[in-house]
Design a protein around this motif. Structure first.
Motif, mmCIF file in Angstrom:
data_model
loop_
_atom_site.group_PDB
_atom_site.id
_atom_site.type_symbol
_atom_site.label_atom_id
_atom_site.label_comp_id
_atom_site.label_asym_id
_atom_site.label_seq_id
_atom_site.Cartn_x
_atom_site.Cartn_y
_atom_site.Cartn_z
ATOM 1 N N LYS A 54 2.890 0.650 -10.607
ATOM 2 C CA LYS A 54 3.408 0.551 -11.966
ATOM 3 C C LYS A 54 4.774 -0.125 -11.925
ATOM 4 C CE LYS A 54 1.007 4.653 -13.447
ATOM 5 N NZ LYS A 54 1.102 6.062 -13.736
ATOM 6 N N ILE A 55 5.012 -1.018 -12.872
ATOM 7 C CA ILE A 55 6.291 -1.702 -12.990
ATOM 8 C C ILE A 55 6.925 -1.236 -14.290
ATOM 9 C CG2 ILE A 55 7.450 -3.927 -13.176
ATOM 10 C CD1 ILE A 55 5.021 -5.142 -11.726
ATOM 11 N N SER A 110 0.811 -1.219 0.000
ATOM 12 C CA SER A 110 0.000 0.000 0.000
ATOM 13 C C SER A 110 0.846 1.271 0.000
ATOM 14 C CB SER A 110 -0.936 0.003 1.208
ATOM 15 O OG SER A 110 -0.199 0.008 2.413
ATOM 16 N N HIS A 111 2.158 1.148 0.183
ATOM 17 C CA HIS A 111 3.050 2.302 0.220
ATOM 18 C C HIS A 111 3.944 2.407 -1.021
ATOM 19 C CE1 HIS A 111 1.937 3.156 4.349
ATOM 20 N NE2 HIS A 111 2.067 1.866 4.593
ATOM 21 N N ILE A 112 3.771 1.527 -1.986
ATOM 22 C CA ILE A 112 4.599 1.525 -3.190
ATOM 23 C C ILE A 112 3.834 2.185 -4.331
ATOM 24 C CG2 ILE A 112 5.763 0.068 -4.895
ATOM 25 C CD1 ILE A 112 6.061 -2.047 -2.743
ATOM 26 N N ASP A 113 4.513 3.093 -5.033
ATOM 27 C CA ASP A 113 3.908 3.743 -6.204
ATOM 28 C C ASP A 113 4.399 3.131 -7.503
ATOM 29 O OD1 ASP A 113 2.470 5.630 -4.683
ATOM 30 O OD2 ASP A 113 4.228 6.912 -4.555
ATOM 31 N N LYS A 114 5.719 2.846 -7.543
ATOM 32 C CA LYS A 114 6.319 2.389 -8.787
ATOM 33 C C LYS A 114 7.518 1.504 -8.461
ATOM 34 C CE LYS A 114 6.428 5.490 -11.924
ATOM 35 N NZ LYS A 114 6.761 6.709 -12.680
ATOM 36 N N ILE A 115 7.734 0.484 -9.288
ATOM 37 C CA ILE A 115 8.898 -0.385 -9.164
ATOM 38 C C ILE A 115 9.673 -0.312 -10.468
ATOM 39 C CG2 ILE A 115 9.675 -2.782 -9.001
ATOM 40 C CD1 ILE A 115 7.378 -3.334 -7.149
ATOM 41 N N TYR A 116 10.982 -0.100 -10.354
ATOM 42 C CA TYR A 116 11.855 -0.099 -11.519
ATOM 43 C C TYR A 116 12.629 -1.406 -11.542
ATOM 44 C CZ TYR A 116 10.973 4.873 -11.999
ATOM 45 O OH TYR A 116 10.372 6.094 -12.172
#
Length: 56
Positions: free
Chosen positions: A45-46, A17-23
């Motif tokens: 978003k990944i 719930s605290h993640i916006d985007k993963i690179y």
């Protein structure tokens, strides 16, 4: 935790719930389907990173 093998931290709070985007690094694209399945119930978003990968 075993030094040099892996690192795993068990958080009590829901991290998703605290993640916006993963690179994802270009050398780690094989993990994208796994992350997508883990995060299918979120709006995270990944994206593939454009940063060059350096081996050390």
């Amino acid at each position: 935790m075993e030094f040099g093998k892996f690192l795993y931290i068990d958080y009590e709070e829901d991290v998703k719930s605290h993640i916006d985007k993963i690179y994802i690094a270009p050398a780690a694209t094989q993990y994208q389907p796994y992350l997508a399945k883990l995060l299918c119930d979120t709006n995270v978003k990944i994206e593939l990173s454009n940063n060059p990968y350096r081996q050390t």
